[in-house]
Design a protein around this motif. Structure first.
Motif, short mmCIF file in Angstrom:
data_model
loop_
_atom_site.label_atom_id
_atom_site.label_comp_id
_atom_site.label_asym_id
_atom_site.label_seq_id
_atom_site.Cartn_x
_atom_site.Cartn_y
_atom_site.Cartn_z
N ASN A 93 0.84 -1.20 0.00
CA ASN A 93 0.00 0.00 0.00
C ASN A 93 0.88 1.26 0.00
O ASN A 93 1.68 1.48 0.92
CB ASN A 93 -0.91 -0.03 1.24
CG ASN A 93 -1.91 1.09 1.25
OD1 ASN A 93 -1.54 2.26 1.19
ND2 ASN A 93 -3.19 0.75 1.36
N ASP A 94 0.71 2.08 -1.02
CA ASP A 94 1.50 3.31 -1.15
C ASP A 94 1.28 4.27 0.01
O ASP A 94 2.23 4.90 0.50
CB ASP A 94 1.15 4.04 -2.46
CG ASP A 94 1.60 3.30 -3.69
OD1 ASP A 94 2.50 2.45 -3.60
OD2 ASP A 94 1.02 3.57 -4.78
N ASP A 95 0.03 4.41 0.45
CA ASP A 95 -0.26 5.30 1.57
C ASP A 95 0.43 4.83 2.85
O ASP A 95 0.93 5.65 3.63
CB ASP A 95 -1.77 5.42 1.80
CG ASP A 95 -2.46 6.32 0.79
OD1 ASP A 95 -1.76 7.10 0.11
OD2 ASP A 95 -3.70 6.23 0.67
N TYR A 96 0.43 3.53 3.09
CA TYR A 96 1.11 2.99 4.27
C TYR A 96 2.60 3.31 4.23
O TYR A 96 3.20 3.72 5.22
CB TYR A 96 0.93 1.47 4.36
CG TYR A 96 -0.47 0.97 4.64
CD1 TYR A 96 -1.53 1.83 4.91
CD2 TYR A 96 -0.73 -0.39 4.62
CE1 TYR A 96 -2.80 1.35 5.16
CE2 TYR A 96 -2.01 -0.88 4.87
CZ TYR A 96 -3.04 -0.02 5.15
OH TYR A 96 -4.30 -0.51 5.39
N ARG A 97 3.20 3.08 3.05
CA ARG A 97 4.64 3.34 2.91
C ARG A 97 4.96 4.81 3.18
O ARG A 97 5.89 5.13 3.94
CB ARG A 97 5.13 2.95 1.51
CG ARG A 97 5.25 1.46 1.31
CD ARG A 97 6.09 1.11 0.08
NE ARG A 97 5.71 1.82 -1.13
CZ ARG A 97 4.84 1.37 -2.03
NH1 ARG A 97 4.25 0.19 -1.85
NH2 ARG A 97 4.56 2.07 -3.10
N LEU A 98 4.18 5.69 2.58
CA LEU A 98 4.41 7.11 2.76
C LEU A 98 4.20 7.53 4.21
O LEU A 98 5.03 8.22 4.80
CB LEU A 98 3.51 7.93 1.83
CG LEU A 98 3.64 9.45 1.93
CD1 LEU A 98 5.07 9.91 1.66
CD2 LEU A 98 2.66 10.12 0.96
N LEU A 99 3.11 7.09 4.78
CA LEU A 99 2.79 7.46 6.16
C LEU A 99 3.88 7.00 7.13
O LEU A 99 4.35 7.77 7.96
CB LEU A 99 1.43 6.86 6.54
CG LEU A 99 0.81 7.37 7.84
CD1 LEU A 99 -0.70 7.20 7.78
CD2 LEU A 99 1.34 6.69 9.06
N LEU A 100 4.29 5.74 7.03
CA LEU A 100 5.31 5.22 7.95
C LEU A 100 6.65 5.90 7.74
O LEU A 100 7.39 6.16 8.71
CB LEU A 100 5.44 3.70 7.82
CG LEU A 100 4.21 2.90 8.26
CD1 LEU A 100 4.45 1.41 8.05
CD2 LEU A 100 3.84 3.19 9.71
N THR A 101 6.97 6.23 6.50
CA THR A 101 8.21 6.95 6.22
C THR A 101 8.18 8.34 6.84
O THR A 101 9.14 8.76 7.51
CB THR A 101 8.46 7.04 4.70
OG1 THR A 101 8.58 5.72 4.17
CG2 THR A 101 9.71 7.83 4.39
N LEU A 102 7.08 9.05 6.62
CA LEU A 102 6.97 10.40 7.18
C LEU A 102 7.00 10.39 8.71
O LEU A 102 7.64 11.24 9.33
CB LEU A 102 5.69 11.07 6.68
CG LEU A 102 5.63 11.40 5.19
CD1 LEU A 102 4.23 11.88 4.79
CD2 LEU A 102 6.69 12.43 4.82
#
Length: 139
Positions: A93-102
């Motif tokens: 999930n792209d949103d999961y990746r972005l959220l956890l990275t941020l």
């Protein structure tokens, strides 16, 4: 399910804890260097030959030891970040990746993430929980 979320949070939060520890040690290092400067100035103003020299030597040893510790911590942080990035990038999930990275690598707040991702904070909070559960499945 709450245990899975907390386990993932604990693991991902380790990055920030190590980073904060490095910052704290750098502050200690600055204090030691200031202390060494004061002792050096004090030695130059007095004619005492032995009392000040031992103190500055002890401080220099502590400075060097702390610098080695900081370098080891930085190595550990770099390795951990590399591992976390690899694990986060394996999420589908792209949103999961972005959220956890941020959140865990860029240290942004839920509010900052919501603004950046253009979602409500409530949605980001829910998404964060889902992302942690999905991340925990990897391990």
């Amino acid at each position: 399910m709450k245990e899975k979320v907390e386990c993932a949070k604990e693991y991902l939060g380790k990055v920030r804890r190590i980073d904060k520890m490095i910052d704290a040690k750098c502050e200690q290092l600055d204090q030691l260097k200031q202390m060494a400067t004061r002792v050096t100035k004090q030695i130059s103003y007095t004619n005492v030959q032995t009392s000040g020299h031992k103190d500055i030597g002890d401080i220099i040893v502590k400075i060097v030891d702390l610098e080695y510790e900081i370098n080891d911590d930085i190595d550990q942080l770099v390795d951990l970040k590399r591992q976390v990035i690899k694990e986060v990038d394996s999420l589908e999930n792209d949103d999961y990746r972005l959220l956890l990275t941020l959140k865990y690598l860029n240290y942004k707040t839920i509010e900052e993430i919501a603004e950046e991702m253009m979602y409500s904070t409530r949605h980001i909070t829910r998404l964060h929980k889902e992302a942690l559960i999905d991340f925990n499945r990897l391990s």
